[in-house]
Motif scaffolding. Sequence first.
Motif, PDB file in Angstrom:
ATOM      1  N   GLN A 140      27.492  29.020   1.433  1.00 33.45           N
ATOM      2  CA  GLN A 140      28.749  30.019   0.950  1.00 33.45           C
ATOM      3  C   GLN A 140      28.267  31.264   0.675  1.00 33.45           C
ATOM      4  O   GLN A 140      27.218  31.618   0.553  1.00 33.45           O
ATOM      5  N   ASN A 141      29.348  32.261   0.975  1.00 33.61           N
ATOM      6  CA  ASN A 141      29.375  33.576   1.197  1.00 33.61           C
ATOM      7  C   ASN A 141      29.563  33.861  -0.583  1.00 33.61           C
ATOM      8  O   ASN A 141      30.760  33.897  -0.540  1.00 33.61           O
ATOM      9  N   LEU A 142      28.712  34.170  -1.233  1.00 34.90           N
ATOM     10  CA  LEU A 142      28.821  34.439  -2.605  1.00 34.90           C
ATOM     11  C   LEU A 142      29.019  35.993  -3.018  1.00 34.90           C
ATOM     12  O   LEU A 142      29.862  36.068  -3.990  1.00 34.90           O
ATOM     13  N   TRP A 143      28.886  36.713  -2.130  1.00 31.03           N
ATOM     14  CA  TRP A 143      29.226  38.272  -2.105  1.00 31.03           C
ATOM     15  C   TRP A 143      29.746  38.813  -1.021  1.00 31.03           C
ATOM     16  O   TRP A 143      29.159  39.446   0.176  1.00 31.03           O
ATOM     17  N   ASP A 144      31.042  38.447  -0.803  1.00 29.08           N
ATOM     18  CA  ASP A 144      32.023  38.937   0.236  1.00 29.08           C
ATOM     19  C   ASP A 144      32.347  40.440  -0.079  1.00 29.08           C
ATOM     20  O   ASP A 144      33.250  40.838  -0.961  1.00 29.08           O
ATOM     21  N   PRO A 145      31.909  41.407   0.715  1.00 33.02           N
ATOM     22  CA  PRO A 145      32.252  43.017   0.509  1.00 33.02           C
ATOM     23  C   PRO A 145      33.707  42.923   0.431  1.00 33.02           C
ATOM     24  O   PRO A 145      34.094  43.998  -0.180  1.00 33.02           O
ATOM     25  N   SER A 146      34.367  42.393   1.158  1.00 28.51           N
ATOM     26  CA  SER A 146      35.851  42.586   1.304  1.00 28.51           C
ATOM     27  C   SER A 146      36.408  42.434   0.092  1.00 28.51           C
ATOM     28  O   SER A 146      37.619  42.891  -0.271  1.00 28.51           O
ATOM     29  N   ILE A 147      35.980  41.426  -0.782  1.00 30.21           N
ATOM     30  CA  ILE A 147      36.522  41.211  -2.142  1.00 30.21           C
ATOM     31  C   ILE A 147      35.686  41.894  -3.204  1.00 30.21           C
ATOM     32  O   ILE A 147      36.459  42.414  -4.314  1.00 30.21           O
ATOM     33  N   ARG A 148      34.465  42.132  -3.006  1.00 26.47           N
ATOM     34  CA  ARG A 148      33.574  42.728  -4.376  1.00 26.47           C
ATOM     35  C   ARG A 148      33.458  44.261  -4.160  1.00 26.47           C
ATOM     36  O   ARG A 148      33.055  45.016  -5.067  1.00 26.47           O
ATOM     37  N   PHE A 149      34.180  44.859  -2.943  1.00 25.60           N
ATOM     38  CA  PHE A 149      34.176  46.238  -2.750  1.00 25.60           C
ATOM     39  C   PHE A 149      32.637  46.734  -2.318  1.00 25.60           C
ATOM     40  O   PHE A 149      32.554  47.689  -1.309  1.00 25.60           O
ATOM     41  N   LEU A 150      31.535  46.343  -2.979  1.00 28.76           N
ATOM     42  CA  LEU A 150      30.228  46.834  -2.667  1.00 28.76           C
ATOM     43  C   LEU A 150      29.662  45.807  -1.781  1.00 28.76           C
ATOM     44  O   LEU A 150      29.889  44.673  -1.935  1.00 28.76           O
ATOM     45  N   THR A 151      28.622  46.299  -0.911  1.00 28.49           N
ATOM     46  CA  THR A 151      28.075  45.435  -0.017  1.00 28.49           C
ATOM     47  C   THR A 151      26.851  44.675  -0.530  1.00 28.49           C
ATOM     48  O   THR A 151      26.479  43.475  -0.228  1.00 28.49           O
ATOM     49  N   GLU A 152      26.064  45.281  -1.824  1.00 25.08           N
ATOM     50  CA  GLU A 152      25.258  44.507  -2.434  1.00 25.08           C
ATOM     51  C   GLU A 152      25.441  44.319  -4.100  1.00 25.08           C
ATOM     52  O   GLU A 152      26.113  45.257  -4.545  1.00 25.08           O
ATOM     53  N   LEU A 153      24.879  43.267  -4.517  1.00 20.91           N
ATOM     54  CA  LEU A 153      25.017  43.007  -5.866  1.00 20.91           C
ATOM     55  C   LEU A 153      24.257  44.181  -6.710  1.00 20.91           C
ATOM     56  O   LEU A 153      23.067  44.319  -6.731  1.00 20.91           O
ATOM     57  N   PRO A 154      24.999  44.884  -7.362  1.00 20.55           N
ATOM     58  CA  PRO A 154      24.315  46.238  -8.088  1.00 20.55           C
ATOM     59  C   PRO A 154      23.848  45.720  -9.550  1.00 20.55           C
ATOM     60  O   PRO A 154      24.202  44.770 -10.105  1.00 20.55           O
ATOM     61  N   SER A 155      23.145  46.638 -10.081  1.00 23.85           N
ATOM     62  CA  SER A 155      22.628  46.573 -11.356  1.00 23.85           C
ATOM     63  C   SER A 155      22.020  47.873 -12.020  1.00 23.85           C
ATOM     64  O   SER A 155      21.589  48.853 -11.186  1.00 23.85           O
ATOM     65  N   ARG A 156      22.354  48.101 -13.351  1.00 27.30           N
ATOM     66  CA  ARG A 156      21.856  49.320 -13.875  1.00 27.30           C
ATOM     67  C   ARG A 156      21.547  49.018 -15.442  1.00 27.30           C
ATOM     68  O   ARG A 156      22.512  48.443 -16.212  1.00 27.30           O
ATOM     69  N   VAL A 157      20.452  48.988 -15.691  1.00 25.18           N
ATOM     70  CA  VAL A 157      19.804  48.463 -16.988  1.00 25.18           C
ATOM     71  C   VAL A 157      20.010  49.902 -18.189  1.00 25.18           C
ATOM     72  O   VAL A 157      19.646  50.871 -17.774  1.00 25.18           O
ATOM     73  N   ASP A 158      20.912  49.569 -19.226  1.00 25.77           N
ATOM     74  CA  ASP A 158      21.075  50.580 -20.168  1.00 25.77           C
ATOM     75  C   ASP A 158      20.209  49.871 -21.491  1.00 25.77           C
ATOM     76  O   ASP A 158      20.447  49.278 -21.792  1.00 25.77           O
ATOM     77  N   PRO A 159      19.076  50.964 -21.808  1.00 26.16           N
ATOM     78  CA  PRO A 159      18.305  50.636 -22.758  1.00 26.16           C
ATOM     79  C   PRO A 159      19.014  50.589 -24.150  1.00 26.16           C
ATOM     80  O   PRO A 159      18.564  49.658 -24.926  1.00 26.16           O
ATOM     81  N   VAL A 160      19.946  51.397 -24.416  1.00 26.01           N
ATOM     82  CA  VAL A 160      20.674  51.279 -25.506  1.00 26.01           C
ATOM     83  C   VAL A 160      21.452  49.775 -25.727  1.00 26.01           C
ATOM     84  O   VAL A 160      21.271  49.090 -26.874  1.00 26.01           O
ATOM     85  N   GLU A 161      22.054  49.580 -24.585  1.00 25.68           N
ATOM     86  CA  GLU A 161      22.669  48.344 -24.600  1.00 25.68           C
ATOM     87  C   GLU A 161      21.588  46.870 -24.663  1.00 25.68           C
ATOM     88  O   GLU A 161      21.961  46.206 -25.542  1.00 25.68           O
ATOM     89  N   ILE A 162      20.536  47.180 -23.910  1.00 26.82           N
ATOM     90  CA  ILE A 162      19.540  45.950 -24.083  1.00 26.82           C
ATOM     91  C   ILE A 162      18.893  45.989 -25.458  1.00 26.82           C
ATOM     92  O   ILE A 162      18.676  44.976 -26.196  1.00 26.82           O
ATOM     93  N   GLY A 163      18.663  47.189 -26.247  1.00 26.16           N
ATOM     94  CA  GLY A 163      18.387  47.096 -27.586  1.00 26.16           C
ATOM     95  C   GLY A 163      19.190  46.416 -28.638  1.00 26.16           C
ATOM     96  O   GLY A 163      18.957  45.756 -29.406  1.00 26.16           O
ATOM     97  N   GLY A 164      20.700  46.898 -28.176  1.00 24.11           N
ATOM     98  CA  GLY A 164      21.830  46.151 -29.066  1.00 24.11           C
ATOM     99  C   GLY A 164      21.813  44.603 -28.733  1.00 24.11           C
ATOM    100  O   GLY A 164      21.955  43.897 -29.767  1.00 24.11           O
ATOM    101  N   ILE A 165      21.352  44.057 -27.666  1.00 22.37           N
ATOM    102  CA  ILE A 165      21.361  42.658 -27.464  1.00 22.37           C
ATOM    103  C   ILE A 165      20.293  41.929 -28.193  1.00 22.37           C
ATOM    104  O   ILE A 165      20.377  41.061 -28.896  1.00 22.37           O
ATOM    105  N   CYS A 166      19.025  42.442 -28.136  1.00 23.17           N
ATOM    106  CA  CYS A 166      18.150  41.948 -28.708  1.00 23.17           C
ATOM    107  C   CYS A 166      18.148  42.150 -30.249  1.00 23.17           C
ATOM    108  O   CYS A 166      17.532  41.322 -31.230  1.00 23.17           O
TER     109      CYS A 166
END
Length: 413
Positions: free
Chosen positions: A357-383
């Motif tokens: 199955q195509n889990l990441w269809d760019p025509s639906i998701r807008f972007l061509t790859e699964l993105p990620s950006r780690v926010d240290p403040v947010e990670i600290g809040g989760i922990c």
Amino acid sequence: MFLSSFERTIARRYILPGRGEAFIALVAGISLVAVMLGVAALVIVMSVMNGFRADLMDKIVGLNGHAVIQAYGGRLDDWQGLVRQLEKTPGITRATPLIEQPLLATFNGRVEAIIARGNTQADIARMAEKKVAGSFKDIQPGASEVAIGSRLAENLGVQVGDTITVINPAGRTTPFGTVPREIGYRVAAIFEVGVYDYDNAFVVMPIPDAQTLLLTGDTIGMIEVMTKDPDTVGQTLAPIKQALNGRAVVTDWKTLNASLFQALAVERVTMFVVLSIIVLVAVFNILSSLIMLVRAKTRDIAILRTMGATRGSMVRIFVTIGFVIGAVGTVIGLGLGLVFLHFRQNVVDAVQWMTGQNLWDPSIRFLTELPSRVDPVEIGGICGMSLLLSFLATLYPALKAASTDPVQVLRYE
């Protein structure tokens, strides 16, 4: 919380499973795994949502600017003076004339809807970093050379060096009606911005060529504006907006993409709340395992109390036990989440390969790859949230252990 050597010894003894305590150890292990999975899920999902928003903003804003000034009627006269005025406005770093018009393109019998985009030479040179094939240096005014998006190239079956025909339905008027204007352009370069809608439609050419194609003379359709701070673009452009009232409309990136970014914000908050419930369930597992441990160790607690252990010592021992389970689960979950994020695209590709199955269809998701950006403040809040909930879950069992009456427990021993 500082423990004496006696308290550390007892806490270590109770954390490690003893004979006949396998069930309690199993529940504690399940609690640890649940905390680990909850923290990992939160780290992964929130980082992906952050990356999705950041990548969309970078690519959309990077291509369209922080704001767009569009003339009523689609034609902006005396745009050179307006560009100079914008460049002198405090807070504006760049003002670029731009032409965009939906048209048609054909190649070898294939027809695709396109957006013809007229850019300055400086903007075309900046797009060179998005190049997939060819050269942007060949795209010069009057050379009839263009750059097209990678998805559009696939749909048309075009390669660098091929000639596409761009059709402008609003052509010249003749005694026999309006004749569509057709001009052939050689594909000098193929680019990939990373946003599906752009890669699937854009044909980039110099502004003079776009003016010739659209028969607009020395006019443009809009001016894109870049500012120092995208978040304050409204305040920066307020005087310009007032000066252009009645001539043109000023639209910032927040308005242009309001529905998209609002949907992302709502989804982000919803996912955080839903996934936080996983951590809460894990904390209840810690609570239940500690309650069972207190009941199983009631006789031991009574003996320790008669030997001089204080109520405070009992509280610290059982709080430490529960907190260690939560802390270990949090640390492992954080590590698991970061490892998953590092190999996220490999994981998506592997799942697609296994399921077909195509889990990441760019025509639906807008972007061509699964993105990620780690926010240290947010990670600290989760922990921090995970550790706080783990600590709170230990209070009731710890106070229950501290309130044990050794006289009542040992009366019949």
